[in-house]
Design a protein around this motif. Sequence first.
Motif, short mmCIF file in Angstrom:
data_model
loop_
_atom_site.label_atom_id
_atom_site.label_comp_id
_atom_site.label_asym_id
_atom_site.label_seq_id
_atom_site.Cartn_x
_atom_site.Cartn_y
_atom_site.Cartn_z
N ARG A 187 15.15 -27.51 -34.27
CA ARG A 187 14.82 -27.30 -32.86
C ARG A 187 13.77 -28.30 -32.38
NH1 ARG A 187 16.52 -25.53 -27.97
NH2 ARG A 187 14.69 -25.37 -26.65
N LEU A 188 12.72 -28.52 -33.19
CA LEU A 188 11.64 -29.42 -32.80
C LEU A 188 12.11 -30.87 -32.69
CD1 LEU A 188 8.69 -27.98 -34.93
CD2 LEU A 188 8.92 -27.89 -32.45
N THR A 189 13.07 -31.24 -33.52
CA THR A 189 13.60 -32.61 -33.47
C THR A 189 14.76 -32.74 -32.48
OG1 THR A 189 15.02 -32.11 -35.37
CG2 THR A 189 12.90 -33.14 -35.83
N GLU A 190 15.07 -31.63 -31.81
CA GLU A 190 16.14 -31.60 -30.80
C GLU A 190 17.45 -32.13 -31.38
OE1 GLU A 190 14.51 -33.72 -27.44
OE2 GLU A 190 13.42 -31.94 -26.76
N SER A 191 17.78 -31.63 -32.55
CA SER A 191 18.98 -32.08 -33.25
C SER A 191 20.15 -31.11 -33.12
CB SER A 191 18.66 -32.27 -34.74
OG SER A 191 17.56 -33.12 -34.93
N GLY A 192 19.91 -29.93 -32.58
CA GLY A 192 20.90 -28.85 -32.64
C GLY A 192 22.20 -29.09 -31.92
N LEU A 193 22.21 -29.99 -30.93
CA LEU A 193 23.44 -30.22 -30.16
C LEU A 193 24.15 -31.50 -30.56
CD1 LEU A 193 22.19 -29.18 -26.59
CD2 LEU A 193 23.47 -27.81 -28.23
N SER A 194 23.75 -32.07 -31.70
CA SER A 194 24.34 -33.34 -32.13
C SER A 194 25.74 -33.16 -32.70
CB SER A 194 23.45 -34.01 -33.16
OG SER A 194 23.24 -33.16 -34.28
N PHE A 208 24.76 -27.81 -16.40
CA PHE A 208 23.45 -28.38 -16.12
C PHE A 208 23.57 -29.35 -14.95
CE2 PHE A 208 23.91 -27.55 -20.68
CZ PHE A 208 22.91 -26.62 -20.87
N HIS A 209 23.47 -28.80 -13.74
CA HIS A 209 23.70 -29.61 -12.55
C HIS A 209 22.46 -29.72 -11.66
CE1 HIS A 209 27.90 -29.56 -13.63
NE2 HIS A 209 27.94 -28.24 -13.61
N GLY A 210 21.40 -28.99 -11.97
CA GLY A 210 20.18 -29.07 -11.17
C GLY A 210 19.46 -30.38 -11.39
N GLU A 211 18.61 -30.71 -10.44
CA GLU A 211 17.89 -31.99 -10.50
C GLU A 211 17.00 -32.09 -11.73
OE1 GLU A 211 14.73 -34.28 -7.64
OE2 GLU A 211 16.40 -33.27 -6.66
N SER A 212 16.41 -30.98 -12.15
CA SER A 212 15.50 -31.00 -13.29
C SER A 212 16.09 -30.29 -14.51
CB SER A 212 14.17 -30.33 -12.91
OG SER A 212 14.37 -29.01 -12.47
N ASP A 213 17.40 -30.05 -14.49
CA ASP A 213 18.05 -29.38 -15.62
C ASP A 213 18.01 -30.25 -16.87
OD1 ASP A 213 18.62 -27.01 -14.49
OD2 ASP A 213 20.76 -27.34 -14.20
N VAL A 214 17.73 -29.61 -17.98
CA VAL A 214 17.75 -30.27 -19.29
C VAL A 214 18.75 -29.51 -20.16
CG1 VAL A 214 16.45 -30.88 -21.34
CG2 VAL A 214 15.36 -31.00 -19.09
N PRO A 215 19.71 -30.20 -20.77
CA PRO A 215 20.67 -29.51 -21.64
C PRO A 215 19.95 -28.77 -22.77
CG PRO A 215 21.43 -31.72 -21.17
CD PRO A 215 20.03 -31.64 -20.65
N ARG A 216 20.18 -27.49 -22.86
CA ARG A 216 19.55 -26.68 -23.90
C ARG A 216 20.43 -25.46 -24.16
NH1 ARG A 216 15.62 -25.50 -19.61
NH2 ARG A 216 14.10 -26.83 -20.65
N VAL A 217 20.22 -24.83 -25.29
CA VAL A 217 20.99 -23.62 -25.61
C VAL A 217 20.41 -22.45 -24.84
CG1 VAL A 217 21.57 -24.48 -27.90
CG2 VAL A 217 19.54 -23.05 -27.61
N SER A 218 21.21 -21.40 -24.71
CA SER A 218 20.77 -20.18 -24.04
C SER A 218 19.62 -19.55 -24.81
CB SER A 218 21.94 -19.19 -23.95
OG SER A 218 21.48 -17.88 -23.69
N GLN A 219 18.55 -19.21 -24.11
CA GLN A 219 17.41 -18.57 -24.78
C GLN A 219 17.78 -17.20 -25.32
OE1 GLN A 219 17.74 -19.08 -21.55
NE2 GLN A 219 16.64 -17.62 -20.25
N TYR A 220 18.75 -16.54 -24.68
CA TYR A 220 19.20 -15.23 -25.16
C TYR A 220 19.92 -15.37 -26.50
CZ TYR A 220 18.29 -13.73 -20.35
OH TYR A 220 17.71 -13.46 -19.15
N VAL A 252 10.34 -18.71 -25.78
CA VAL A 252 9.48 -19.86 -25.46
C VAL A 252 10.18 -21.15 -25.83
CG1 VAL A 252 7.31 -21.03 -26.03
CG2 VAL A 252 7.32 -18.56 -25.69
N ALA A 253 10.76 -21.18 -27.03
CA ALA A 253 11.47 -22.38 -27.48
C ALA A 253 12.70 -22.66 -26.63
CB ALA A 253 11.86 -22.22 -28.94
N GLY A 254 13.44 -21.60 -26.31
CA GLY A 254 14.67 -21.77 -25.54
C GLY A 254 14.45 -22.31 -24.15
N LEU A 255 13.30 -21.99 -23.55
CA LEU A 255 12.99 -22.44 -22.19
C LEU A 255 12.00 -23.60 -22.17
CD1 LEU A 255 12.62 -18.93 -20.47
CD2 LEU A 255 14.45 -20.59 -20.06
N ASP A 256 11.61 -24.10 -23.35
CA ASP A 256 10.54 -25.10 -23.43
C ASP A 256 9.30 -24.63 -22.69
OD1 ASP A 256 11.98 -26.94 -24.97
OD2 ASP A 256 12.93 -27.83 -23.19
N ALA A 257 9.05 -23.32 -22.78
CA ALA A 257 7.95 -22.71 -22.03
C ALA A 257 6.58 -23.10 -22.58
CB ALA A 257 8.09 -21.19 -22.04
N GLY A 258 6.54 -23.55 -23.82
CA GLY A 258 5.25 -23.95 -24.39
C GLY A 258 4.64 -25.16 -23.71
#
Length: 301
Positions: free
Chosen positions: A45-52, A163-175, A237-243
Amino acid sequence: AGLRGSGSVSVAVSVPARADKMVGTWLLGCGGMVFGAVILGGVTRLTESGLSMVTWRLFGEKPPLTLTDWEEEFHRYQQYPEFQIKNKDITLEQFKWIWWMEYSHRMWGRAIGAMFLVPATVFWYKGWFRQAMKKRILVFGTLIGLQGLMGWYMVKSGLEDRFHGESDVPRVSQYRLASHLSLAFLLYTLFLWSALDHLLPAQKLAGAITTGARRFKILAHSCKGVVFLTAVSGAFVAGLDAGLVYNSFPKMADKWIPDDILALSPSVRNITENPTTVQFDHRILVCNVPLSGSDWLSLGI
């Protein structure tokens, strides 16, 4: 010794004295493997490798071996939002690194399945499981399968065209991320509990249970519950990059309670979808983990 048979015919089955120790050690190893998977998942998750890795095969993906294989894998990755929105400038060599990270995480999960299934089959055949343990074994197998399926279901949410919003970042669902982590913690807890049940069986207290013992039991379960809830909140927190929202502590933007903590409507959405609220709740829970124990200790345990 145990008995195996049907009808009026019973056959004695010799169970070695070391059986409990062997089963307990195996369960402890399975728990350690699950713990390792959580750590490896965190690094992924920290290396953002999960969607590779954009494909999923039940019995494992064959790693690319030639330059052509890697180019084909890279081309598949380029069809999905993470590359198109975030990683347009990534090179093939950089892609290889994140791909191997995710591949390691997936193969570790499959190794857990093998480490569980093969000995479980042997021990079951030998008659080393008591009736209650047989039920746990079936639960373990089901949870391991669900964990793998949830992992792919989680990754799939980051590959969707949403992911169509101006500030959207591709990420997995936090749920789905929280569900994936929760299953891992549940598996780890059950493996550890079952292992200790074989290696260090609980001894019944002589006489009536004292008030202090009852309070200590409540303390143990309450602390466990708070720790679990804190870990799950960390997944949100991780799913939303809330940290990354506020970098000051204990105040957030010089306020004890940030202004945008209830920015979403209806209000209940803020608990799991507002990065500010998610970060705030996680901080409160982290601070309350030691307090949950000291509060009970103050009662005279």
